[in-house]
Design a protein around this motif. Structure first.
Motif, PDB file in Angstrom:
ATOM      1  N   SER A  64       0.802  -1.212   0.000  1.00  0.00           N
ATOM      2  CA  SER A  64       0.000   0.000   0.000  1.00  0.00           C
ATOM      3  C   SER A  64       0.839   1.270   0.000  1.00  0.00           C
ATOM      4  O   SER A  64       0.394   2.298  -0.464  1.00  0.00           O
ATOM      5  CB  SER A  64      -0.933   0.014   1.223  1.00  0.00           C
ATOM      6  N   GLY A 108      -3.854   1.406 -11.505  1.00  0.00           N
ATOM      7  CA  GLY A 108      -3.324   0.605 -10.414  1.00  0.00           C
ATOM      8  C   GLY A 108      -4.270   0.629  -9.241  1.00  0.00           C
ATOM      9  O   GLY A 108      -5.482   0.823  -9.388  1.00  0.00           O
ATOM     10  N   ARG A 109      -3.730   0.411  -8.031  1.00  0.00           N
ATOM     11  CA  ARG A 109      -4.543   0.479  -6.828  1.00  0.00           C
ATOM     12  C   ARG A 109      -5.158   1.874  -6.688  1.00  0.00           C
ATOM     13  O   ARG A 109      -4.599   2.873  -7.122  1.00  0.00           O
ATOM     14  CB  ARG A 109      -3.683   0.161  -5.594  1.00  0.00           C
ATOM     15  N   GLU A 157      -3.396  -6.284  -9.681  1.00  0.00           N
ATOM     16  CA  GLU A 157      -3.607  -4.930  -9.184  1.00  0.00           C
ATOM     17  C   GLU A 157      -3.285  -3.875 -10.232  1.00  0.00           C
ATOM     18  O   GLU A 157      -3.136  -2.702  -9.915  1.00  0.00           O
ATOM     19  CB  GLU A 157      -2.790  -4.706  -7.907  1.00  0.00           C
ATOM     20  N   GLN A 158      -3.143  -4.293 -11.481  1.00  0.00           N
ATOM     21  CA  GLN A 158      -3.032  -3.348 -12.585  1.00  0.00           C
ATOM     22  C   GLN A 158      -4.047  -3.727 -13.659  1.00  0.00           C
ATOM     23  O   GLN A 158      -4.288  -4.908 -13.902  1.00  0.00           O
ATOM     24  CB  GLN A 158      -1.609  -3.336 -13.162  1.00  0.00           C
ATOM     25  N   GLN A 172       3.538   2.038  -7.292  1.00  0.00           N
ATOM     26  CA  GLN A 172       3.378   1.006  -8.306  1.00  0.00           C
ATOM     27  C   GLN A 172       4.039   1.461  -9.593  1.00  0.00           C
ATOM     28  O   GLN A 172       4.011   2.648  -9.941  1.00  0.00           O
ATOM     29  CB  GLN A 172       1.892   0.758  -8.585  1.00  0.00           C
ATOM     30  N   ARG A 173       4.575   0.526 -10.307  1.00  0.00           N
ATOM     31  CA  ARG A 173       5.204   0.832 -11.589  1.00  0.00           C
ATOM     32  C   ARG A 173       4.682  -0.136 -12.641  1.00  0.00           C
ATOM     33  O   ARG A 173       4.476  -1.309 -12.369  1.00  0.00           O
ATOM     34  CB  ARG A 173       6.727   0.729 -11.494  1.00  0.00           C
ATOM     35  N   ASP A 221      -0.366  -9.944 -12.344  1.00  0.00           N
ATOM     36  CA  ASP A 221      -0.503  -8.697 -11.591  1.00  0.00           C
ATOM     37  C   ASP A 221      -1.971  -8.278 -11.602  1.00  0.00           C
ATOM     38  O   ASP A 221      -2.422  -7.556 -12.488  1.00  0.00           O
ATOM     39  CB  ASP A 221       0.370  -7.592 -12.186  1.00  0.00           C
ATOM     40  N   ARG A 266       5.028  -2.557 -15.536  1.00  0.00           N
ATOM     41  CA  ARG A 266       6.149  -3.372 -15.982  1.00  0.00           C
ATOM     42  C   ARG A 266       6.449  -3.070 -17.451  1.00  0.00           C
ATOM     43  O   ARG A 266       5.548  -2.657 -18.203  1.00  0.00           O
ATOM     44  CB  ARG A 266       5.857  -4.849 -15.760  1.00  0.00           C
ATOM     45  N   ASP A 286      -4.825   0.239   3.658  1.00  0.00           N
ATOM     46  CA  ASP A 286      -4.147   1.110   2.696  1.00  0.00           C
ATOM     47  C   ASP A 286      -4.333   2.570   3.121  1.00  0.00           C
ATOM     48  O   ASP A 286      -5.409   3.144   2.963  1.00  0.00           O
ATOM     49  CB  ASP A 286      -4.729   0.885   1.297  1.00  0.00           C
ATOM     50  N   LEU A 316      -1.386   4.915 -13.706  1.00  0.00           N
ATOM     51  CA  LEU A 316       0.044   4.621 -13.715  1.00  0.00           C
ATOM     52  C   LEU A 316       0.702   5.033 -15.022  1.00  0.00           C
ATOM     53  O   LEU A 316       1.888   5.353 -15.049  1.00  0.00           O
ATOM     54  CB  LEU A 316       0.274   3.129 -13.463  1.00  0.00           C
TER      55      LEU A 316
END
Length: 285
Positions: A101, A127-128, A252-253, A105-106, A250, A108, A194, A133
């Motif tokens: 949290s 993202g979250r 969360e994306q 985030q990046r 992933d 990929r 979070d 992102l």
């Protein structure tokens, strides 16, 4: 997020929308003081005791079994997102993963390359917390230039609910904004610890006149596909068929793609907008 009050609010809101007739229950002569189903009626439909359901709604029943949750989901006619939310709320919180949290985030590299190849339609990666992102040039031209914002403000919910330009650009603004709040509620159930999500919810509560009403509906939503309509100041009315994809590995994306019907007025408008916003190439030496 207080899980006890969240469980209570969610279950009360779900049973309030179902009438005894709809649930197939016999007529009851007792005066009805609550909308929808009573606790004992939900318990009867789910095949559990009224005492246990009451403890569950009050957040006093630890870790109910999958069988109980499935029975409640059937009794309350929950959809897939609501079932997931109920499971999240009733499960013992897992230990926070490192960076789950707090860390940034990046996107990929492979997913970022996919986004770059989608240069004829708007596309972006969420993202979250609905954080944006990455976004391609057309997405920035049609929604807003997220790249020009400070990183903490690159958030889709924040844009839809707090930016006055969103009300002008989104044709069905109220519907879309309410759906975005429902997406945040699903996130809140999944990530109760979070801190950045809690801060976002707090900001929206204070600054958005509509947010609290939608938040208190306890609606949850996982966006997958549908239609989006925008009104761009240069390109005019635009209609998109959007699709959302979660890349393998992933969850969360989410890659969001705004597809355009070939040979449609939107396709022509996008072509013109693409030419207007294309970066100027330096003249050859």
């Amino acid at each position: 997020m207080d899980r006890t009050s969240e469980i209570a609010g969610f279950l009360r809101s779900r049973r309030a929308r179902i009438t005894p007739d709809r649930a197939g229950l016999p007529a009851d002569a007792r005066p009805r003081r609550v909308p929808g189903l009573r606790r004992d009626e939900v318990a009867r439909l789910a095949g559990i005791s009224t005492e246990y359901y009451t403890r569950l709604e009050q957040g006093r029943a630890a870790n109910p079994s999958p069988e109980v949750l499935n029975a409640l989901a059937r009794a309350l006619e929950l959809d897939e997102a609501e079932r997931e939310h109920l499971t999240d709320l009733c499960s013992r919180p897992a230990p926070a993963r490192r960076g789950a949290s707090g860390g940034p985030q990046r996107v990929r590299p492979g997913l970022h390359l996919t986004l770059q190849t989608l240069d004829r339609v708007p596309a972006f990666v969420l993202g979250r917390r609905t954080d944006v992102l990455a976004a391609n040039r057309l997405a920035r031209a049609i929604l807003t230039d997220f790249d020009a914002l400070p990183v903490p403000q690159r958030n889709l919910a924040r844009f839809y609910l707090l930016d006055p330009a969103a009300r002008e650009r989104v044709v069905d603004w109220e519907q879309l904004a309410a759906e975005t709040v429902a997406m945040l509620r699903l996130e809140a159930g999944r990530h109760p610890g979070d801190r950045r999500l809690a801060d976002l919810i707090g900001e929206l509560t204070v600054r958005s006149p509509e947010f609290t009403t939608w938040w208190n509906d306890h609606r949850v939503l996982r966006r997958t596909h549908g239609t989006k309509r925008y009104r761009h100041p240069l390109a005019g009315d635009l209609v998109f068929s959007y699709e959302s994809f979660q890349p393998a590995g992933d969850v969360e994306q989410t890659l969001c793609v705004y597809n355009v019907e070939p040979n449609s007025p939107t396709a022509e408008a996008i072509r013109l907008l693409d030419s207007w916003t294309a970066p100027t190439r330096p003249a050859p030496a």
